[in-house]
Design an enzyme around this catalytic site. Sequence first.
Site, PDB file in Angstrom:
ATOM      1  N   LYS A   1       0.906  -1.445   0.611  1.00 34.19           N
ATOM      2  CA  LYS A   1       0.266  -0.258   0.225  1.00 34.19           C
ATOM      3  C   LYS A   1       0.648   1.087  -0.135  1.00 34.19           C
ATOM      4  O   LYS A   1       1.513   1.762   0.808  1.00 34.19           O
ATOM      5  CB  LYS A   1      -0.898   0.232   1.633  1.00 34.19           C
ATOM      6  CG  LYS A   1      -2.029   1.557   0.558  1.00 34.19           C
ATOM      7  CD  LYS A   1      -2.011   1.944   1.957  1.00 34.19           C
ATOM      8  CE  LYS A   1      -2.741   2.979   2.902  1.00 34.19           C
ATOM      9  NZ  LYS A   1      -1.925   4.648   2.020  1.00 34.19           N
TER      10      LYS A   1
ATOM     11  N   GLU B   1       9.288  15.552  16.781  1.00 42.11           N
ATOM     12  CA  GLU B   1       9.470  15.857  14.995  1.00 42.11           C
ATOM     13  C   GLU B   1       8.428  16.219  14.891  1.00 42.11           C
ATOM     14  O   GLU B   1       7.608  16.826  14.347  1.00 42.11           O
ATOM     15  CB  GLU B   1       9.073  14.608  15.244  1.00 42.11           C
ATOM     16  CG  GLU B   1      10.079  14.155  13.406  1.00 42.11           C
ATOM     17  CD  GLU B   1       9.585  12.052  12.928  1.00 42.11           C
ATOM     18  OE1 GLU B   1       9.986  12.666  12.505  1.00 42.11           O
ATOM     19  OE2 GLU B   1       8.257  11.770  13.005  1.00 42.11           O
TER      20      GLU B   1
END
Length: 477
Positions: free
Chosen positions: A175, A380
Amino acid sequence: MTAAHYINGQWVAGEGADLITVFDPSLGQPFAELKATSAAQVDQAVAAARQALPAWKNVSASQRAAYLRGFAEQIDQRREELITLQMQNNGKPRHEAVVDIDDAVATFNYYAGLAEQLDARQNRDVPLPVAGFTSRTRLEPVGVVGLIVPWNFPLVTSAWKLAPALAAGCTVVLKPSEVTPLIEQTYGQIADAVGLPAGVLNIVGGKAETGAALSNHPGLDKLSFTGSNGVGSQVMRSSATHCRPVTLELGGKSAIVVFDDCDLDQAVEWIVAGICWNAGQMCSATSRLLVQDSIADALSERLKTALETLRVGNPLTGEVDMGPLTSLAQWNKVNEYFAIARAEGLRCASGGDVLRDSGWFVCPTLYTDVPLTSRLWSEEIFGPVLCSHRFSSEEQALTLANDSRFGLVATVISADLQRAERVANALEVGHVWINSIQAVFVETSWGGTKGSGIGRELGPWGLSAYQSVKHVTHCLG
């Protein structure tokens, strides 16, 4: 709609509810559309992989190696169109797109080489301490594996998973990210070109619905995921429900440690590469700069100049050093962190804002003397945003570098190689570079500690991740 998905050796149109719009981030404009696969089509892909598994795992490893070399050759033959697509859909500068293609080619060739050795390794005797018994070792494929890959390094992260999985004898349902779905279609085209048996490789595109249908599917024997920690947690929960193995390559907030005996200009080159490659959209971005206090001011001045002279622009219209962020969502996220930095009163030496003329561009950014309590220091960001903090001793540098919930990579810059090696050995991460850019070789491992994931990719460890160990023991009576 276009037949954009590859199931059981056939190209099919998506039947899902989601419409995937593919954008050129340099312009902020769409250039392609496709419909996502449905949950029923994911079922079909898994069923096709299951049906193809017995024959594929019994093909000799040397034959599987020949297919992998075919993949490498085909990628190389399509080099220019793939480079262009990386520039158009990801916004990568040409030199970065070239590295990506080279990486994918090298990965398939490397695992072809490992596959060529597998037949000879099969059924090796195990020395036993008791007379009257013999035992042999078999390395068998895990089975049907689901591979979910991100948008920041399409073609590359999929190669890191697909090549060892096929080498091991697994069949695959891949995917791609809905942000960059087109380049992974190349693997289906190559499967047709090299005559890969139907069902060995299946590609299902889509958004969260497709990802959930695959990660929750009871027909998988393993799942390998690269992406955010939030989604990784969901993938891990799904795998726990089915008690099946999982490989997770997740986030990072990596440190680059600069000691006062370094060459400042060379250090600047490595620091900028560590935060601005792929516009900072890397789990391995060295976004925490730890600099020894005696050189902090001088290094900051050089960094400010270097960041402000970077050529930021559309890679399709000229030579650039940094392109745009790949999606509007990521552009908005980075802009939110700029707002947080202003609210926290951070000292911005350079950048600190988005570029609003066209496309999803942001300024390469440096914040200096960032407090450890800042969200920008610990979270992050996934953009070209560098936060610096001073240290006075080697011990303090190590404490600061290891004080993170992540543990993917780190860089050490020092003329004292004994010290650099000491620090590298003490860093709680999966990969350390000493006086280097982030050179990633397929022969070395990739993966982290703490919240940066579970397991390793690349090298022989990447192949082992798709193998099951079986022993057959005989009593000789």
